[in-house]
Design a protein around this motif. Structure first.
Motif, PDB file in Angstrom:
ATOM      1  N   TYR A  36      -3.963  -6.586  -3.148  1.00 35.52           N
ATOM      2  CA  TYR A  36      -4.499  -7.541  -3.718  1.00 35.52           C
ATOM      3  C   TYR A  36      -4.452  -8.893  -3.494  1.00 35.52           C
ATOM      4  O   TYR A  36      -4.661  -9.847  -4.034  1.00 35.52           O
ATOM      5  N   GLY A  37      -3.775  -8.871  -2.083  1.00 38.40           N
ATOM      6  CA  GLY A  37      -3.538 -10.273  -1.467  1.00 38.40           C
ATOM      7  C   GLY A  37      -2.207 -10.570  -1.872  1.00 38.40           C
ATOM      8  O   GLY A  37      -1.735 -12.158  -1.692  1.00 38.40           O
ATOM      9  N   GLN A  38      -1.264  -9.836  -2.172  1.00 41.68           N
ATOM     10  CA  GLN A  38       0.248 -10.294  -2.439  1.00 41.68           C
ATOM     11  C   GLN A  38       0.594 -10.703  -1.192  1.00 41.68           C
ATOM     12  O   GLN A  38       0.288 -10.528  -0.077  1.00 41.68           O
ATOM     13  N   HIS A  40       3.490 -10.141   0.574  1.00 40.37           N
ATOM     14  CA  HIS A  40       3.817  -9.287   1.668  1.00 40.37           C
ATOM     15  C   HIS A  40       3.314  -7.687   1.159  1.00 40.37           C
ATOM     16  O   HIS A  40       3.040  -7.526  -0.058  1.00 40.37           O
ATOM     17  N   VAL A  41       3.233  -7.041   2.260  1.00 38.29           N
ATOM     18  CA  VAL A  41       2.719  -5.384   1.731  1.00 38.29           C
ATOM     19  C   VAL A  41       4.041  -4.680   2.201  1.00 38.29           C
ATOM     20  O   VAL A  41       3.804  -3.511   2.430  1.00 38.29           O
ATOM     21  N   LYS A  42       5.221  -5.116   2.091  1.00 33.17           N
ATOM     22  CA  LYS A  42       6.417  -4.078   2.313  1.00 33.17           C
ATOM     23  C   LYS A  42       6.489  -3.075   1.054  1.00 33.17           C
ATOM     24  O   LYS A  42       6.662  -1.893   1.421  1.00 33.17           O
ATOM     25  N   GLU A  43       6.023  -3.535   0.111  1.00 29.23           N
ATOM     26  CA  GLU A  43       6.071  -2.448  -1.161  1.00 29.23           C
ATOM     27  C   GLU A  43       5.019  -1.147  -0.817  1.00 29.23           C
ATOM     28  O   GLU A  43       5.199  -0.218  -1.108  1.00 29.23           O
ATOM     29  N   LEU A  44       3.888  -1.700  -0.193  1.00 29.47           N
ATOM     30  CA  LEU A  44       2.850  -0.634   0.091  1.00 29.47           C
ATOM     31  C   LEU A  44       3.465   0.253   1.214  1.00 29.47           C
ATOM     32  O   LEU A  44       3.118   1.395   1.140  1.00 29.47           O
ATOM     33  N   LYS A  45       4.193  -0.324   2.158  1.00 26.42           N
ATOM     34  CA  LYS A  45       4.514   0.514   3.321  1.00 26.42           C
ATOM     35  C   LYS A  45       5.545   1.704   2.712  1.00 26.42           C
ATOM     36  O   LYS A  45       5.660   3.112   2.880  1.00 26.42           O
ATOM     37  N   VAL A  46       6.523   0.982   1.787  1.00 27.49           N
ATOM     38  CA  VAL A  46       7.197   1.831   0.941  1.00 27.49           C
ATOM     39  C   VAL A  46       6.740   3.028   0.021  1.00 27.49           C
ATOM     40  O   VAL A  46       7.129   4.192   0.011  1.00 27.49           O
ATOM     41  N   ASP A  62      -7.800  -1.921  -0.388  1.00 24.94           N
ATOM     42  CA  ASP A  62      -7.745  -3.628  -0.243  1.00 24.94           C
ATOM     43  C   ASP A  62      -8.808  -4.182  -0.898  1.00 24.94           C
ATOM     44  O   ASP A  62      -9.933  -3.744  -0.711  1.00 24.94           O
ATOM     45  N   ILE A  63      -8.205  -4.821  -2.048  1.00 21.33           N
ATOM     46  CA  ILE A  63      -9.232  -5.501  -2.716  1.00 21.33           C
ATOM     47  C   ILE A  63      -8.553  -7.035  -2.667  1.00 21.33           C
ATOM     48  O   ILE A  63      -9.022  -7.842  -3.541  1.00 21.33           O
ATOM     49  N   SER A  64      -8.354  -7.435  -1.701  1.00 19.47           N
ATOM     50  CA  SER A  64      -7.788  -8.829  -1.411  1.00 19.47           C
ATOM     51  C   SER A  64      -8.786  -9.811  -1.358  1.00 19.47           C
ATOM     52  O   SER A  64      -8.471 -11.216  -1.688  1.00 19.47           O
ATOM     53  N   ALA A  65      -9.934  -9.315  -1.295  1.00 16.16           N
ATOM     54  CA  ALA A  65     -11.122 -10.298  -1.491  1.00 16.16           C
ATOM     55  C   ALA A  65     -11.192 -10.883  -2.897  1.00 16.16           C
ATOM     56  O   ALA A  65     -11.789 -12.002  -3.108  1.00 16.16           O
ATOM     57  N   ILE A  66     -10.578 -10.316  -3.861  1.00 16.50           N
ATOM     58  CA  ILE A  66     -10.447 -10.901  -5.330  1.00 16.50           C
ATOM     59  C   ILE A  66      -9.839 -12.344  -5.329  1.00 16.50           C
ATOM     60  O   ILE A  66     -10.050 -12.971  -6.171  1.00 16.50           O
ATOM     61  N   ASN A  67      -8.905 -12.678  -4.298  1.00 12.56           N
ATOM     62  CA  ASN A  67      -8.352 -13.837  -4.236  1.00 12.56           C
ATOM     63  C   ASN A  67      -9.345 -15.123  -4.238  1.00 12.56           C
ATOM     64  O   ASN A  67      -8.850 -16.158  -4.472  1.00 12.56           O
ATOM     65  N   GLN A  68     -10.467 -14.739  -3.623  1.00 13.67           N
ATOM     66  CA  GLN A  68     -11.529 -15.790  -3.746  1.00 13.67           C
ATOM     67  C   GLN A  68     -11.776 -16.211  -5.134  1.00 13.67           C
ATOM     68  O   GLN A  68     -12.315 -17.372  -5.461  1.00 13.67           O
ATOM     69  N   LEU A  69     -11.586 -15.487  -6.012  1.00 12.62           N
ATOM     70  CA  LEU A  69     -11.769 -15.679  -7.657  1.00 12.62           C
ATOM     71  C   LEU A  69     -10.905 -16.069  -8.427  1.00 12.62           C
ATOM     72  O   LEU A  69     -10.726 -16.800  -9.409  1.00 12.62           O
ATOM     73  N   ILE A  70      -9.528 -15.035  -8.483  1.00 13.19           N
ATOM     74  CA  ILE A  70      -8.128 -15.030  -8.986  1.00 13.19           C
ATOM     75  C   ILE A  70      -7.146 -15.972  -8.169  1.00 13.19           C
ATOM     76  O   ILE A  70      -6.717 -15.136  -7.324  1.00 13.19           O
ATOM     77  N   GLY A  72      -3.650 -19.066  -8.241  1.00 18.96           N
ATOM     78  CA  GLY A  72      -2.811 -19.874  -8.970  1.00 18.96           C
ATOM     79  C   GLY A  72      -1.391 -19.087  -9.388  1.00 18.96           C
ATOM     80  O   GLY A  72      -0.507 -19.666  -9.914  1.00 18.96           O
ATOM     81  N   SER A  73      -1.268 -17.901  -8.582  1.00 19.96           N
ATOM     82  CA  SER A  73      -0.144 -17.330  -8.830  1.00 19.96           C
ATOM     83  C   SER A  73       0.892 -17.355  -7.419  1.00 19.96           C
ATOM     84  O   SER A  73       0.251 -17.350  -6.422  1.00 19.96           O
ATOM     85  N   SER A  74       2.118 -17.515  -7.748  1.00 17.88           N
ATOM     86  CA  SER A  74       3.137 -17.615  -6.633  1.00 17.88           C
ATOM     87  C   SER A  74       3.315 -16.339  -5.852  1.00 17.88           C
ATOM     88  O   SER A  74       3.629 -16.126  -4.967  1.00 17.88           O
ATOM     89  N   LEU A  75       2.579 -15.247  -6.242  1.00 19.81           N
ATOM     90  CA  LEU A  75       2.569 -13.924  -5.542  1.00 19.81           C
ATOM     91  C   LEU A  75       1.510 -13.945  -4.775  1.00 19.81           C
ATOM     92  O   LEU A  75       1.537 -12.940  -3.622  1.00 19.81           O
ATOM     93  N   THR A  76       0.447 -14.676  -4.835  1.00 19.45           N
ATOM     94  CA  THR A  76      -0.591 -14.461  -3.870  1.00 19.45           C
ATOM     95  C   THR A  76      -1.202 -15.743  -3.318  1.00 19.45           C
ATOM     96  O   THR A  76      -1.685 -15.758  -2.041  1.00 19.45           O
TER      97      THR A  76
END
Length: 219
Positions: A36-38, A40-46, A62-70, A72-76
């Motif tokens: 979701y655009g986090q 890093h993707v290390k968790e996903l590889k694990v 891959d839904i990273s395109a949602i970051n165009q809308l949401i 303000g998070s330090s994770l993204t």
């Protein structure tokens, strides 16, 4: 034939425990991970490695395109990841707006297409104070909606909703799980930072369970 279930699987220790619980309960598990655009993707590889070893069906979407809308998070976003315990006010910066509602909606759609009737995710009591979409009242309402949103009734299942990460780890250790196959740190470096809220909570859980965390740490 085994009953099919979908498990939202991030690669972290909570969803890792939920995944293995579903497998050990004899379900035919379909694991679903999201980019979701986090940061890093290390968790996903694990997550990919774990599912391959377990022989579990696994999709990474891959839904990273949602970051165009949401944002303000330090994770993204380009915002410093706060250090310290989850109880600290600064940890609210790690909230990704509406994340679990979005992920659950997609997982429910996947469940319907598979003719599965349950979606599992790893919300727990330690998340309640910081993450609104992990609170019991949220889970109850989502369960209500997902039972009527399609012709097929889908149940939202959170095995550890009223238990802490300490209790989740205790259960996983009883199950014989290897938490070296998980990644919790908000930073995707070679070693876990040991300072972010996720690391702090993880280390606390291992300490209280009198167990050694198998992950290497920078500190």
């Amino acid at each position: 034939m085994s009953e099919k279930v979908v498990v939202i699987y991030s690669g972290g220790m909570d969803s890792f425990t939920v995944l293995n619980k579903a497998v050990q309960q004899g379900y035919e598990v379909y694991a679903l991970s999201f980019n979701y655009g986090q940061r890093h993707v290390k968790e996903l590889k694990v997550a990919e490695d774990v599912c391959r070893n377990l022989g579990v069906n696994h999709k990474i979407v891959d839904i990273s395109a949602i970051n165009q809308l949401i944002g303000g998070s330090s994770l993204t976003d380009n915002i410093d990841v706060p250090e310290g315990h989850y109880e600290e006010e600064s940890m609210k910066s790690t909230v990704v707006p509406n994340r679990n509602m979005i992920l659950l909606s997609l997982a429910v759609g996947y469940a319907v297409s598979l003719k599965a009737n349950k979606v599992y995710y790893g919300a727990h009591s330690g998340d309640h104070a910081i993450y609104p979409d992990c609170r019991p009242e949220f889970v109850k309402k989502m369960d209500d909606v997902c039972r009527i949103a399609n012709y097929e009734e889908i149940e939202i299942v959170c095995p550890y909703l009223n238990e802490s990460k300490i209790e989740i780890l205790a259960d996983g250790l009883k199950m014989g799980l290897d938490y070296g196959q998980t990644w919790t740190c908000y930073n995707g470096r070679e070693k876990a930072c040991g300072k972010c809220g996720a690391c702090q909570e993880r280390l606390e859980a291992f300490e209280i369970n009198q167990a050694q965390d198998p992950l290497p740490y920078e500190v």
